[in-house]
Write a protein that holds these residues in place. Structure first.
Motif, short mmCIF file in Angstrom:
data_model
loop_
_atom_site.label_atom_id
_atom_site.label_comp_id
_atom_site.label_asym_id
_atom_site.label_seq_id
_atom_site.Cartn_x
_atom_site.Cartn_y
_atom_site.Cartn_z
N GLU A 123 0.84 -1.17 0.00
CA GLU A 123 0.00 0.00 0.00
C GLU A 123 0.89 1.24 0.00
OE1 GLU A 123 -1.63 1.06 4.04
OE2 GLU A 123 -1.22 -1.07 4.36
N SER A 124 0.28 2.38 -0.29
CA SER A 124 1.04 3.62 -0.30
C SER A 124 1.22 4.10 1.13
CB SER A 124 0.30 4.69 -1.12
OG SER A 124 0.26 4.32 -2.48
N PRO A 125 2.46 4.23 1.60
CA PRO A 125 2.68 4.72 2.97
C PRO A 125 2.44 6.21 3.05
CG PRO A 125 4.76 4.39 1.86
CD PRO A 125 3.71 3.89 0.91
N THR A 126 2.26 6.71 4.25
CA THR A 126 2.08 8.13 4.48
C THR A 126 2.98 8.53 5.63
OG1 THR A 126 0.47 9.89 4.86
CG2 THR A 126 0.14 7.82 6.06
N TRP A 127 2.86 9.80 6.07
CA TRP A 127 3.74 10.30 7.12
C TRP A 127 3.54 9.48 8.40
CZ3 TRP A 127 5.19 12.16 3.05
CH2 TRP A 127 4.49 13.09 2.29
N GLY A 128 4.66 9.16 9.04
CA GLY A 128 4.62 8.37 10.25
C GLY A 128 4.64 6.88 10.01
N LYS A 129 4.64 6.45 8.75
CA LYS A 129 4.69 5.04 8.41
C LYS A 129 6.10 4.68 7.93
CE LYS A 129 0.40 3.66 9.06
NZ LYS A 129 0.05 2.55 9.97
N ARG A 130 6.37 3.39 7.95
CA ARG A 130 7.67 2.88 7.48
C ARG A 130 7.45 2.03 6.24
NH1 ARG A 130 11.96 -0.10 11.32
NH2 ARG A 130 12.40 2.11 11.68
N TYR A 131 8.33 2.23 5.27
CA TYR A 131 8.34 1.38 4.07
C TYR A 131 9.59 0.52 4.11
CZ TYR A 131 8.15 -0.21 -0.75
OH TYR A 131 8.10 -1.00 -1.87
N SER A 132 9.42 -0.80 3.95
CA SER A 132 10.55 -1.73 3.99
C SER A 132 10.68 -2.45 2.67
CB SER A 132 10.36 -2.75 5.12
OG SER A 132 10.29 -2.11 6.38
N TRP A 133 11.89 -2.44 2.12
CA TRP A 133 12.16 -3.21 0.92
C TRP A 133 12.45 -4.66 1.29
CZ3 TRP A 133 13.54 1.93 1.23
CH2 TRP A 133 13.09 2.75 0.18
N ALA A 134 12.43 -5.52 0.29
CA ALA A 134 12.58 -6.96 0.54
C ALA A 134 13.94 -7.31 1.13
CB ALA A 134 12.36 -7.74 -0.77
N ASN A 135 14.96 -6.50 0.85
CA ASN A 135 16.29 -6.81 1.36
C ASN A 135 16.52 -6.36 2.80
OD1 ASN A 135 16.37 -4.05 1.02
ND2 ASN A 135 18.25 -4.01 -0.20
N GLY A 136 15.51 -5.69 3.41
CA GLY A 136 15.65 -5.27 4.81
C GLY A 136 15.88 -3.79 4.99
N LEU A 137 16.17 -3.06 3.92
CA LEU A 137 16.34 -1.61 4.02
C LEU A 137 14.96 -0.96 4.18
CD1 LEU A 137 18.72 0.48 3.71
CD2 LEU A 137 17.83 0.87 1.41
N SER A 138 14.86 0.08 5.00
CA SER A 138 13.57 0.74 5.21
C SER A 138 13.76 2.24 5.34
CB SER A 138 12.87 0.19 6.45
OG SER A 138 13.64 0.43 7.61
#
Length: 253
Positions: A123-138
């Motif tokens: 889903e599209s993240p917004t302010w205060g949310k975390r986005y994590s890529w499959a390799n573990g970077l966020s």
């Protein structure tokens, strides 16, 4: 009277049996080897695949000759070359599709510090949310705050400026270079490009610099943008490396 014993010449040796289709068998083997070696070379492997097909035909013909084992090896190598070529081209097509189409928000979205579930729907993240890529970077993006640009801020015609606090968390097993991440080049406000603010004398200076983030560590920086006078929808897009999935944060600013 003694007569000498006559000498008899040995019978002539039988001529070697000629090989039948031996050259075709060797040609099939050579074409198969060339096809396998060149199967990973995109575009060029189209020609080697054709050559491998010819090798299959020659190898099948050579199976009716005297070098059956060699011919069978050639046929197997040529078939393998064609299979590897198809696999390599399919992989190349998928990569090209990613480059031309771009993939947005294919990772996991969650609250900061929260471990993303593997079965979570993108889903599209917004302010205060975390986005994590499959390799573990966020990446975390805090809610924007108003800032006042200085006299020499750029661009010069700033109606209103907002500043974002962005945190990169390295959950991978290798160091991450922030210079690889695309930040600020794809920012929009109400459907129009939002310019990054450069302000060395005021409160809107962007602090994003090249840094090395070790595994398990975080890196926090600030980026300011020039937006419209009235509140509207802001979009920030992050791409950690070239051809990686894009994280698009959307919210009010």
């Amino acid at each position: 009277m003694t007569y000498p014993t006559p000498a008899y010449a040995p019978p002539p040796a039988a001529p070697p049996k000629p090989t039948r289709f031996g050259a075709l068998a060797w040609t099939a083997v050579i074409l198969g080897i060339v096809g396998i070696v060149s199967s990973w070379v995109i575009f060029f492997n189209n020609l080697t695949a054709v050559a491998a097909f010819v090798g299959i035909v020659l190898g099948v013909i050579a199976l009716f000759g005297t070098r059956k084992v060699l011919a069978a090896v050639g046929v197997v190598l040529c078939v393998l070359a064609i299979v590897l070529t198809v696999v390599a081209q399919q992989a190349a097509v998928k990569e090209l599709d990613k480059i031309f189409n771009g993939e947005v928000n294919q990772g996991q979205v969650g609250a900061p510090g929260e471990t993303a579930k593997q079965d979570a729907i993108a889903e599209s993240p917004t302010w205060g949310k975390r986005y994590s890529w499959a390799n573990g970077l966020s990446v975390d993006v805090a809610a924007p705050v108003a800032c006042t640009p200085g006299q020499y801020a750029s661009p010069s015609n700033i109606a209103r400026a907002v500043k974002f606090e962005i945190t990169i968390t390295n959950g991978t097993s290798a160091a991450f270079e922030t210079a690889l991440m695309s930040v600020g080049t794809d920012a929009q406000f109400n459907g129009q490009k939002a310019d990054m603010v450069f302000d060395s004398s005021g409160g809107c200076d962007s602090t994003f610099d090249s840094a090395t983030v070790l595994p398990g560590k975080t890196y926090t920086f600030h980026v300011a943008y020039s937006v419209g006078a009235q509140p509207g929808e802001m979009q920030l897009v992050f791409e950690p490396t070239f051809n990686a999935d894009k994280a698009a944060f959307v919210g009010q600013a």
